[in-house]
Structures are given as structure tokens and as C-alpha cells.
Scaffold this active site. Sequence first.
Site, PDB file in Angstrom:
ATOM      1  N   HIS A  17      -7.249  -2.980   2.327  1.00  0.00           N
ATOM      2  CA  HIS A  17      -7.369  -3.633   1.014  1.00  0.00           C
ATOM      3  C   HIS A  17      -8.852  -3.837   0.668  1.00  0.00           C
ATOM      4  O   HIS A  17      -9.283  -3.597  -0.457  1.00  0.00           O
ATOM      5  CB  HIS A  17      -6.703  -5.010   1.009  1.00  0.00           C
ATOM      6  CG  HIS A  17      -5.220  -5.000   1.245  1.00  0.00           C
ATOM      7  ND1 HIS A  17      -4.625  -5.745   2.230  1.00  0.00           N
ATOM      8  CD2 HIS A  17      -4.221  -4.355   0.614  1.00  0.00           C
ATOM      9  CE1 HIS A  17      -3.313  -5.560   2.193  1.00  0.00           C
ATOM     10  NE2 HIS A  17      -3.035  -4.725   1.227  1.00  0.00           N
ATOM     11  N   LYS A  41      11.075 -12.925  -0.442  1.00  0.00           N
ATOM     12  CA  LYS A  41      10.313 -12.375   0.687  1.00  0.00           C
ATOM     13  C   LYS A  41       9.908 -13.490   1.641  1.00  0.00           C
ATOM     14  O   LYS A  41       9.588 -14.598   1.209  1.00  0.00           O
ATOM     15  CB  LYS A  41       9.041 -11.699   0.160  1.00  0.00           C
ATOM     16  CG  LYS A  41       9.135 -10.178   0.095  1.00  0.00           C
ATOM     17  CD  LYS A  41       7.734  -9.597  -0.089  1.00  0.00           C
ATOM     18  CE  LYS A  41       7.728  -8.096  -0.179  1.00  0.00           C
ATOM     19  NZ  LYS A  41       6.381  -7.570  -0.442  1.00  0.00           N
ATOM     20  N   ARG A  90      -2.036   5.519   0.495  1.00  0.00           N
ATOM     21  CA  ARG A  90      -2.304   5.876   1.893  1.00  0.00           C
ATOM     22  C   ARG A  90      -1.684   7.203   2.298  1.00  0.00           C
ATOM     23  O   ARG A  90      -2.197   7.914   3.127  1.00  0.00           O
ATOM     24  CB  ARG A  90      -1.741   4.790   2.830  1.00  0.00           C
ATOM     25  CG  ARG A  90      -2.530   3.528   2.832  1.00  0.00           C
ATOM     26  CD  ARG A  90      -1.787   2.426   3.530  1.00  0.00           C
ATOM     27  NE  ARG A  90      -0.636   2.004   2.733  1.00  0.00           N
ATOM     28  CZ  ARG A  90       0.086   0.942   2.985  1.00  0.00           C
ATOM     29  NH1 ARG A  90      -0.178   0.201   4.025  1.00  0.00           N
ATOM     30  NH2 ARG A  90       1.088   0.626   2.202  1.00  0.00           N
ATOM     31  N   SER A 127      -0.298  -4.214   6.308  1.00  0.00           N
ATOM     32  CA  SER A 127      -0.152  -5.642   6.617  1.00  0.00           C
ATOM     33  C   SER A 127       1.011  -5.857   7.574  1.00  0.00           C
ATOM     34  O   SER A 127       0.955  -6.735   8.436  1.00  0.00           O
ATOM     35  CB  SER A 127       0.073  -6.446   5.333  1.00  0.00           C
ATOM     36  OG  SER A 127      -1.073  -6.428   4.532  1.00  0.00           O
TER      37      SER A 127
END
Length: 155
Positions: A17, A41, A90, A127
Site C-alpha cells: 500500500h 467483516k 498485483r 494484508s
Amino acid sequence: MRKAIFPGSFDPITLGHEDIINRSIPLFDEIVIAIGVNAEKKYMFSLEERKHFINETFKDEPKVSVITYEGLTIDLCHKINANFILRGLRNPADFEFEKAIAHTNRRLSKIETVFLLTAASTSYISSSIVRDVIRNGGEYGMLVPEAVKVKLHKL
Ligand code: ADP
């Protein structure tokens, strides 16, 4: 004025990030890191902690700020007059996922999504893997910015 938001969970912010944000600084006048709050979440770090990590990491960068938000990202863009959404790519899986969201956002608004390819050196970092390493007592230091390390060392 070119104002971008960089939405995400940042649970926690990683070197990936940080790389995307640093490389976007010359492209925009203002970059707002927008931490999305999703009631369904489960997060490892509280909203305050995630915000603190980002604030600390970019404390010397006046173009970068942090906010939290609920709801649609394009609604947030309209609310704070941001004309771009910034995202990192990515791998092909990121591309497929991001493509659908970016097309949808373009149907619903005039907001353009700007993608930066991740640096080769950080493209493997996520993450969720960082959280796994932390949970299991592994060496996470080379995956996250200093502010995250400092906090975890104090725990
Ligand atoms: P989300 O829950 O929206 O996936 P993340 O915090 O995981 O939120 O990611 C936010 C943005 O950062 C996404 O655009 C994602 O592709 C990008 N990103 C995540 N990890 C990396 C990395 N290692 N390098 C570059 N960009 C990354």
C-alpha cells in the site's frame, strides 16, 4: 485540482500500500486514504489503529490524509469532490476483480479508476497474509511500515 481516493481495508497497511501511495503522490494534488467500514467483516486492527498506522506513515506528506467511510465509494467521491479512485494491481486475480468494480463505478458515475501496477518487490504482500504471520508469531517486520511494527512491539 486532481483529487484521488485510495479505498481499502488497510488491516493493516503494508509496504505494498505504502508503495502505491508514494508513487501516486506526483500524479495527484491530494490523496485521501479512505478506510472502508464493512459491518460484516471481522478486522484484526480497530478502525482507530488502522487510521493511526496510516497517519503515522504519511505524517510528513501534506498531500495525504485519511478518512473512514461506509457505503459506496463513488458516493464518498461525490461527497468530498474526488474525481479519481486509485487502486493497486498485483496479479491477474486483482485485475479481474477490479475490472468489474471499475466498470460498475463508471456506469454509476463519471469517476475514473486509476490503476498502478505494484512494485515487483512488494507485489506478493497482502494484508491477509500479514495478519496470518502476526497471528502465528512470525517475522512480519519486512512486510509493513514502521508505524505498524512500533505498535506491535508494544503489545
Ligand atoms: P480491499 O479490502 O479493498 O481489498 P486492501 O486494503 O486489501 O483492501 O487493498 C486496498 C488496495 O491496495 C487495493 O487496490 C489492493 O489491490 C491494493 N494492494 C493491496 N496489497 C497491495 C500490494 N502488496 N501492493 C500494491 N497494492 C496493494
